[in-house]
Write a protein that holds these residues in place. Structure first.
Motif, PDB file in Angstrom:
ATOM      1  N   LEU A 250     -13.241   2.704   5.528  1.00 22.66           N
ATOM      2  CA  LEU A 250     -12.725   3.509   3.957  1.00 22.66           C
ATOM      3  C   LEU A 250     -11.867   5.041   4.451  1.00 22.66           C
ATOM      4  CD1 LEU A 250     -15.481   2.946   1.447  1.00 22.66           C
ATOM      5  CD2 LEU A 250     -13.514   2.249   1.763  1.00 22.66           C
ATOM      6  N   PHE A 251     -12.705   5.688   5.335  1.00 21.16           N
ATOM      7  CA  PHE A 251     -11.220   6.889   5.676  1.00 21.16           C
ATOM      8  C   PHE A 251     -10.714   6.883   6.585  1.00 21.16           C
ATOM      9  CE2 PHE A 251     -11.645  11.031   8.123  1.00 21.16           C
ATOM     10  CZ  PHE A 251     -11.824  11.738   7.061  1.00 21.16           C
ATOM     11  N   GLU A 252     -10.940   5.937   7.216  1.00 20.95           N
ATOM     12  CA  GLU A 252      -9.097   6.062   7.750  1.00 20.95           C
ATOM     13  C   GLU A 252      -7.901   5.762   7.299  1.00 20.95           C
ATOM     14  OE1 GLU A 252      -8.194   7.282  10.721  1.00 20.95           O
ATOM     15  OE2 GLU A 252     -10.439   7.371  11.443  1.00 20.95           O
ATOM     16  N   ALA A 253      -8.653   4.714   5.824  1.00 24.07           N
ATOM     17  CA  ALA A 253      -7.876   4.204   5.440  1.00 24.07           C
ATOM     18  C   ALA A 253      -6.837   5.385   4.253  1.00 24.07           C
ATOM     19  CB  ALA A 253      -8.380   2.792   4.727  1.00 24.07           C
ATOM     20  N   LEU A 254      -7.855   6.139   3.943  1.00 20.05           N
ATOM     21  CA  LEU A 254      -7.831   7.195   3.120  1.00 20.05           C
ATOM     22  C   LEU A 254      -6.516   7.645   4.202  1.00 20.05           C
ATOM     23  CD1 LEU A 254     -10.811   7.732   1.112  1.00 20.05           C
ATOM     24  CD2 LEU A 254      -8.501   6.551   0.343  1.00 20.05           C
ATOM     25  N   MET A 255      -7.127   8.206   5.399  1.00 15.50           N
ATOM     26  CA  MET A 255      -6.057   9.143   6.085  1.00 15.50           C
ATOM     27  C   MET A 255      -5.227   8.303   5.764  1.00 15.50           C
ATOM     28  SD  MET A 255      -7.369  11.839   7.273  1.00 15.50           S
ATOM     29  CE  MET A 255      -6.663  12.189   8.869  1.00 15.50           C
ATOM     30  N   PHE A 256      -4.787   6.919   6.491  1.00 15.55           N
ATOM     31  CA  PHE A 256      -3.148   5.793   6.172  1.00 15.55           C
ATOM     32  C   PHE A 256      -2.577   5.900   5.664  1.00 15.55           C
ATOM     33  CE2 PHE A 256      -1.412   2.265   6.177  1.00 15.55           C
ATOM     34  CZ  PHE A 256      -1.039   1.968   7.550  1.00 15.55           C
ATOM     35  N   LEU A 257      -3.127   6.514   3.876  1.00 14.17           N
ATOM     36  CA  LEU A 257      -3.045   6.286   2.738  1.00 14.17           C
ATOM     37  C   LEU A 257      -2.272   7.879   2.477  1.00 14.17           C
ATOM     38  CD1 LEU A 257      -4.912   3.938   1.027  1.00 14.17           C
ATOM     39  CD2 LEU A 257      -2.494   3.225   1.951  1.00 14.17           C
ATOM     40  N   ARG A 258      -2.755   8.868   3.172  1.00 16.22           N
ATOM     41  CA  ARG A 258      -2.298  10.118   3.276  1.00 16.22           C
ATOM     42  C   ARG A 258      -2.539  10.753   2.705  1.00 16.22           C
ATOM     43  NH1 ARG A 258      -0.660   8.360   7.775  1.00 16.22           N
ATOM     44  NH2 ARG A 258       1.728   8.828   9.003  1.00 16.22           N
ATOM     45  N   GLN A 259      -4.373  10.278   2.128  1.00 19.94           N
ATOM     46  CA  GLN A 259      -4.493  10.635   0.871  1.00 19.94           C
ATOM     47  C   GLN A 259      -5.405  11.962   0.650  1.00 19.94           C
ATOM     48  OE1 GLN A 259      -4.443   9.426  -2.310  1.00 19.94           O
ATOM     49  NE2 GLN A 259      -2.353   8.562  -1.299  1.00 19.94           N
ATOM     50  N   GLN A 260      -5.401  12.462   2.817  1.00 21.50           N
ATOM     51  CA  GLN A 260      -5.561  14.194   2.346  1.00 21.50           C
ATOM     52  C   GLN A 260      -7.439  13.750   2.085  1.00 21.50           C
ATOM     53  OE1 GLN A 260      -3.033  16.717   0.915  1.00 21.50           O
ATOM     54  NE2 GLN A 260      -1.204  16.214   2.211  1.00 21.50           N
ATOM     55  N   PRO A 261      -8.180  12.892   2.925  1.00 19.77           N
ATOM     56  CA  PRO A 261      -9.964  13.289   2.149  1.00 19.77           C
ATOM     57  C   PRO A 261     -10.484  14.573   3.306  1.00 19.77           C
ATOM     58  CG  PRO A 261      -9.673  11.720   4.028  1.00 19.77           C
ATOM     59  CD  PRO A 261      -7.851  12.250   3.462  1.00 19.77           C
ATOM     60  N   PRO A 262     -11.446  15.200   2.190  1.00 23.43           N
ATOM     61  CA  PRO A 262     -12.027  16.022   3.294  1.00 23.43           C
ATOM     62  C   PRO A 262     -12.924  15.924   4.086  1.00 23.43           C
ATOM     63  CG  PRO A 262     -12.961  16.118   1.278  1.00 23.43           C
ATOM     64  CD  PRO A 262     -11.506  14.819   1.511  1.00 23.43           C
ATOM     65  N   ALA A 275     -15.716   6.964  -4.546  1.00 22.23           N
ATOM     66  CA  ALA A 275     -16.029   7.970  -5.833  1.00 22.23           C
ATOM     67  C   ALA A 275     -15.362   9.634  -5.630  1.00 22.23           C
ATOM     68  CB  ALA A 275     -17.468   8.181  -6.332  1.00 22.23           C
ATOM     69  N   TRP A 276     -15.131   9.831  -4.680  1.00 21.40           N
ATOM     70  CA  TRP A 276     -14.042  11.011  -4.529  1.00 21.40           C
ATOM     71  C   TRP A 276     -12.753  10.531  -5.072  1.00 21.40           C
ATOM     72  CZ3 TRP A 276     -10.127  11.294  -0.806  1.00 21.40           C
ATOM     73  CH2 TRP A 276      -9.058  12.354  -1.100  1.00 21.40           C
ATOM     74  N   ALA A 277     -12.623   9.154  -4.252  1.00 20.03           N
ATOM     75  CA  ALA A 277     -11.010   9.270  -3.537  1.00 20.03           C
ATOM     76  C   ALA A 277     -10.305   8.868  -5.108  1.00 20.03           C
ATOM     77  CB  ALA A 277     -10.973   8.104  -2.862  1.00 20.03           C
ATOM     78  N   ILE A 278     -10.949   7.815  -6.196  1.00 17.81           N
ATOM     79  CA  ILE A 278     -10.648   7.569  -7.876  1.00 17.81           C
ATOM     80  C   ILE A 278      -9.776   8.935  -7.827  1.00 17.81           C
ATOM     81  CG2 ILE A 278     -11.306   6.656  -9.830  1.00 17.81           C
ATOM     82  CD1 ILE A 278     -13.658   4.953  -8.076  1.00 17.81           C
ATOM     83  N   PRO A 279     -10.526  10.037  -8.343  1.00 20.89           N
ATOM     84  CA  PRO A 279      -9.750  11.124  -9.110  1.00 20.89           C
ATOM     85  C   PRO A 279      -8.741  11.485  -8.452  1.00 20.89           C
ATOM     86  CG  PRO A 279     -11.472  11.588  -8.485  1.00 20.89           C
ATOM     87  CD  PRO A 279     -12.185  10.403  -8.088  1.00 20.89           C
ATOM     88  N   ASN A 280      -8.794  11.669  -7.019  1.00 22.59           N
ATOM     89  CA  ASN A 280      -8.229  12.043  -6.234  1.00 22.59           C
ATOM     90  C   ASN A 280      -7.000  11.456  -5.351  1.00 22.59           C
ATOM     91  OD1 ASN A 280      -9.181  15.127  -5.172  1.00 22.59           O
ATOM     92  ND2 ASN A 280     -10.773  13.847  -5.262  1.00 22.59           N
ATOM     93  N   TRP A 281      -6.610  10.119  -6.323  1.00 24.96           N
ATOM     94  CA  TRP A 281      -5.097   9.424  -5.473  1.00 24.96           C
ATOM     95  C   TRP A 281      -4.238   9.957  -6.278  1.00 24.96           C
ATOM     96  CZ3 TRP A 281      -4.021   5.365  -2.586  1.00 24.96           C
ATOM     97  CH2 TRP A 281      -3.035   4.690  -2.912  1.00 24.96           C
ATOM     98  N   ASP A 282      -3.641   9.620  -4.998  1.00 29.83           N
ATOM     99  CA  ASP A 282      -2.237  10.095  -5.625  1.00 29.83           C
ATOM    100  C   ASP A 282      -1.205   9.210  -4.505  1.00 29.83           C
ATOM    101  OD1 ASP A 282       0.500  11.496  -6.231  1.00 29.83           O
ATOM    102  OD2 ASP A 282       0.125  13.550  -5.439  1.00 29.83           O
ATOM    103  N   ILE A 283      -0.621   8.106  -5.497  1.00 30.34           N
ATOM    104  CA  ILE A 283       0.550   7.711  -5.201  1.00 30.34           C
ATOM    105  C   ILE A 283       2.246   8.269  -4.524  1.00 30.34           C
ATOM    106  CG2 ILE A 283       2.290   6.921  -6.847  1.00 30.34           C
ATOM    107  CD1 ILE A 283       1.898   3.814  -6.563  1.00 30.34           C
ATOM    108  N   GLN A 284       2.046   9.433  -4.753  1.00 33.47           N
ATOM    109  CA  GLN A 284       2.966   9.902  -4.501  1.00 33.47           C
ATOM    110  C   GLN A 284       3.311  10.312  -2.789  1.00 33.47           C
ATOM    111  OE1 GLN A 284       6.029   9.989  -5.624  1.00 33.47           O
ATOM    112  NE2 GLN A 284       4.840   9.730  -7.810  1.00 33.47           N
TER     113      GLN A 284
END
Ligand code: GLU
Length: 299
Positions: A250-262, A275-284
């Protein structure tokens, strides 16, 4: 099943030809976040139309993996194998409007055309036999749409793909027909999937128009490739996701999608990551690319 028009509905639609891999996780996660961040419903549809390619237990395995990843779906899973009558009904309707024709061209002939069918059987008076495919008559026109990630995409239906198959010569329903019928039936408003399906979208829009359906919004994320530039897939021996490594994926997938997880999210349990990723999702932030290579631990 009908959807209120102001409601957001998305779906993940895996083919149970094997276990989920990092590539399929990306499509699932991005679609999930895109829908959940807008308070919508996220549905799961098993595209199990080709039993010869579906190892026993693969569909159940996919459900377990999604649960491990905390990607929870709404409502019952829809199995396409239970929906054959709906595809037949759509086919009959298209035929009633003189929008289909039988085709007995061999696979070799179609392959030699390089993927764009020349509509050879359209003007032949072929009567359907048990081994004819059924094709959709496409208009000779441009089909364009605005992809939410990739921008404007346009294709001339006649020259870019040619009349395409709705029912295969072996009698199986084609993906293009089933996906369009089910997206409509499930009230899907937002399709998000891999870039490899971008050029299927004009075909799906043409079918929606022929059947008088709503057109969902489309978004296509980059496809993960191995070091040889091949899409991660079962054919290219992509590694199945290991059930005990959900947080890493999940972490690597968030990185791949450039969502900048802490950084500290890397070791958090999946439910916390999601729970972190839902409100922080930015399709841009999702790169406007066709492919992105991933390291060998995922491919
Ligand atoms: N079943 C397709 C796949 O696994 C996805 C179809 C779709 O999202 O439209 O590649």
């Amino acid at each position: 099943m009908t959807a209120a028009s102001d409601h957001i509905i998305g779906r993940f639609a895996p083919s149970p030809s094997g276990a989920l891999h990092f590539g399929s996780l990306l499509a699932a996660l991005a679609s999930f976040l895109d829908i959940r961040s807008r308070g919508g419903q996220w549905l799961l549809r098993m595209e199990d139309l080709d039993p010869a390619r579906e190892p026993a237990g693969a569909a159940d395995q996919i459900l377990l993996t999604l649960e491990d990843l905390a990607l929870t779906w709404d409502g019952p899973v829809l199995y396409q194998s239970q929906r054959l009558h709906a595809y037949e009904t759509a086919l009959t309707e298209l035929t009633g409007h003189d929008l289909t024709y039988p085709c007995d061209c061999s696979r070799q002939r179609v392959r030699a055309l390089g993927g764009v069918y020349d509509n050879f059987c359209r003007s032949r008076d072929t009567s359907p036999t048990g081994s004819s495919a059924i094709r959709l008559k496409l208009p000779d026109q441009e089909c364009a749409f605005d992809d939410r990630i990739q921008g404007r995409y346009s294709q001339n239906l006649r020259h870019g793909c040619g009349d395409f198959v709705l029912r295969r010569r072996d009698g199986l329903m084609a993906y293009q027909l089933a996906v369009v019928v089910d997206d409509e039936w499930q009230g899907v408003t937002d399709v998000l999937r891999g870039h490899d399906l971008l050029d299927s979208t004009p075909r799906q829009i043409a079918l929606q128009q022929a059947l008088g359906y709503q057109q969902p919004a489309y978004a296509h994320i980059p496809v993960a490739t191995n070091h040889r530039g091949q899409k991660l897939s079962k054919q290219h021996f992509a590694r199945p996701l290991q059930r005990d490594s959900a947080s890493t994926y999940l972490f690597e997938a968030l990185m791949f999608l450039r969502q900048q997880p802490p950084a500290e999210l890397r070791r958090a349990p999946p439910a916390e990551q999601v729970a972190w990723a839902i409100p922080n999702w930015d399709i841009q932030r999702v790169p406007k690319l066709a492919t992105i290579p991933v390291n060998s631990s995922f491919s």
